[in-house]
Design an enzyme around this catalytic site. Structure first.
Site, PDB file in Angstrom:
ATOM      1  N   ASP A   8       0.851  -1.189   0.000  1.00  0.00           N
ATOM      2  CA  ASP A   8       0.000   0.000   0.000  1.00  0.00           C
ATOM      3  C   ASP A   8       0.892   1.246   0.000  1.00  0.00           C
ATOM      4  OD1 ASP A   8       0.836   0.330   2.597  1.00  0.00           O
ATOM      5  OD2 ASP A   8      -1.145   0.186   3.517  1.00  0.00           O
ATOM      6  N   CYS A  65       2.760  -4.008   3.830  1.00  0.00           N
ATOM      7  CA  CYS A  65       2.066  -2.761   4.152  1.00  0.00           C
ATOM      8  C   CYS A  65       2.693  -2.218   5.431  1.00  0.00           C
ATOM      9  CB  CYS A  65       0.543  -2.945   4.243  1.00  0.00           C
ATOM     10  SG  CYS A  65      -0.062  -3.935   5.611  1.00  0.00           S
ATOM     11  N   GLY A  66       2.026  -1.313   6.092  1.00  0.00           N
ATOM     12  CA  GLY A  66       2.642  -0.702   7.272  1.00  0.00           C
ATOM     13  C   GLY A  66       3.000  -1.731   8.326  1.00  0.00           C
ATOM     14  N   THR A  67       2.001  -2.510   8.718  1.00  0.00           N
ATOM     15  CA  THR A  67       2.230  -3.571   9.706  1.00  0.00           C
ATOM     16  C   THR A  67       2.406  -4.938   9.054  1.00  0.00           C
ATOM     17  OG1 THR A  67      -0.122  -4.016   9.842  1.00  0.00           O
ATOM     18  CG2 THR A  67       0.780  -2.400  11.408  1.00  0.00           C
ATOM     19  N   GLY A  68       1.988  -5.044   7.815  1.00  0.00           N
ATOM     20  CA  GLY A  68       1.986  -6.337   7.121  1.00  0.00           C
ATOM     21  C   GLY A  68       0.697  -7.117   7.338  1.00  0.00           C
ATOM     22  N   ILE A  69      -0.044  -6.731   8.350  1.00  0.00           N
ATOM     23  CA  ILE A  69      -1.224  -7.509   8.732  1.00  0.00           C
ATOM     24  C   ILE A  69      -2.327  -7.420   7.676  1.00  0.00           C
ATOM     25  CG2 ILE A  69      -3.073  -7.771  10.436  1.00  0.00           C
ATOM     26  CD1 ILE A  69      -0.330  -8.570  11.496  1.00  0.00           C
ATOM     27  N   GLY A  70      -2.698  -6.207   7.304  1.00  0.00           N
ATOM     28  CA  GLY A  70      -3.851  -6.031   6.423  1.00  0.00           C
ATOM     29  C   GLY A  70      -3.659  -6.662   5.056  1.00  0.00           C
TER      30      GLY A  70
HETATM   31  C1  RB5 Z   1      -2.407   2.053   6.509  1.00  0.00           C
HETATM   32  O1  RB5 Z   1      -3.509   1.871   5.681  1.00  0.00           O
HETATM   33  C2  RB5 Z   1      -2.126   0.839   7.365  1.00  0.00           C
HETATM   34  O2  RB5 Z   1      -3.283   0.464   8.038  1.00  0.00           O
HETATM   35  C3  RB5 Z   1      -1.607  -0.349   6.546  1.00  0.00           C
HETATM   36  O3  RB5 Z   1      -0.412  -0.022   5.935  1.00  0.00           O
HETATM   37  C4  RB5 Z   1      -1.361  -1.596   7.324  1.00  0.00           C
HETATM   38  O4  RB5 Z   1      -0.553  -1.363   8.439  1.00  0.00           O
HETATM   39  C5  RB5 Z   1      -2.520  -2.421   7.656  1.00  0.00           C
HETATM   40  O5  RB5 Z   1      -2.386  -3.541   8.145  1.00  0.00           O
END
Ligand code: RB5
Length: 171
Positions: A8, A65-70
């Site tokens: 993202d 992504c930021g955390t990788g989780i989403g």
């Molecule tokens: C930003 O949308 C953030 O929520 C995303 O990069 C991520 O960390 C989600 O898991």
């Protein structure tokens, strides 16, 4: 190896560095986006990576992504994807050896470029260590997702994309 990579807008620069690292190792990399820092939605790109993996169009997916989780959670929803969101080399190797993970991911804001390179390197070198038990378990896990249209339906996130085109989102 043919590898799809997605991210993202939070970690586009980190994704580009990870893609360069993979290319330097001789892999063919398909970057499904996003390609800039304009606000977008991680599931769009998690799904894109997952679909390429599930359809066998690539050998492996990488989701950041930021955390990788989403983004990894989103890739995971495509039947046939086994996504592992990791923060360390040991877990990355275990994901390959024990689960035969076909998507590897991390949080770009959590682990950073250096650790991501170590994770990718270790994951790519690791081999699935099959046993009858693991094979059976993986099959059971794969079958937990019922057949659905998520793999063929390219319009799941149209609502987001429409709002994006309309300038709804702002950084
Ligand atoms: C930003 O949308 C953030 O929520 C995303 O990069 C991520 O960390 C989600 O898991």
């Amino acid at each position: 190896m043919k590898i799809a990579i997605g991210c993202d807008h939070i970690v586009t620069d980190i994704k580009i560095k990870a893609a360069e690292f993979l290319k330097k190792q001789g892999h063919e990399v398909i970057d499904v986006g996003t390609h800039d820092f304009i606000r977008t939605h991680y599931p769009i790109y998690g799904r894109k990576v997952g679909v390429l993996v599930a359809k066998g169009e690539v050998d492996l997916g990488v989701c950041i992504c930021g955390t990788g989780i989403g983004i990894n959670n989103s890739a995971q929803k495509i039947k046939g994807v086994r996504a592992a969101c990791v923060t360390d080399v040991q877990t990355a190797v275990a994901a390959k050896e024990q689960l035969n993970a076909n998507v590897i991911g991390c949080g770009g804001r959590v682990v950073g470029v250096g650790t991501i390179e170590y994770i990718l390197d270790a994951f790519l070198k690791a081999k699935y260590q099959p046993t009858p038990e693991r094979d059976a378990l993986i099959q059971k896990i794969d079958n937990m997702i019922p057949d659905n249209d998520a793999i063929e339906n390219d319009h799941i996130f149209d609502e987001y994309n429409k709002k994006w085109a309309e300038g709804y989102y702002h950084d």
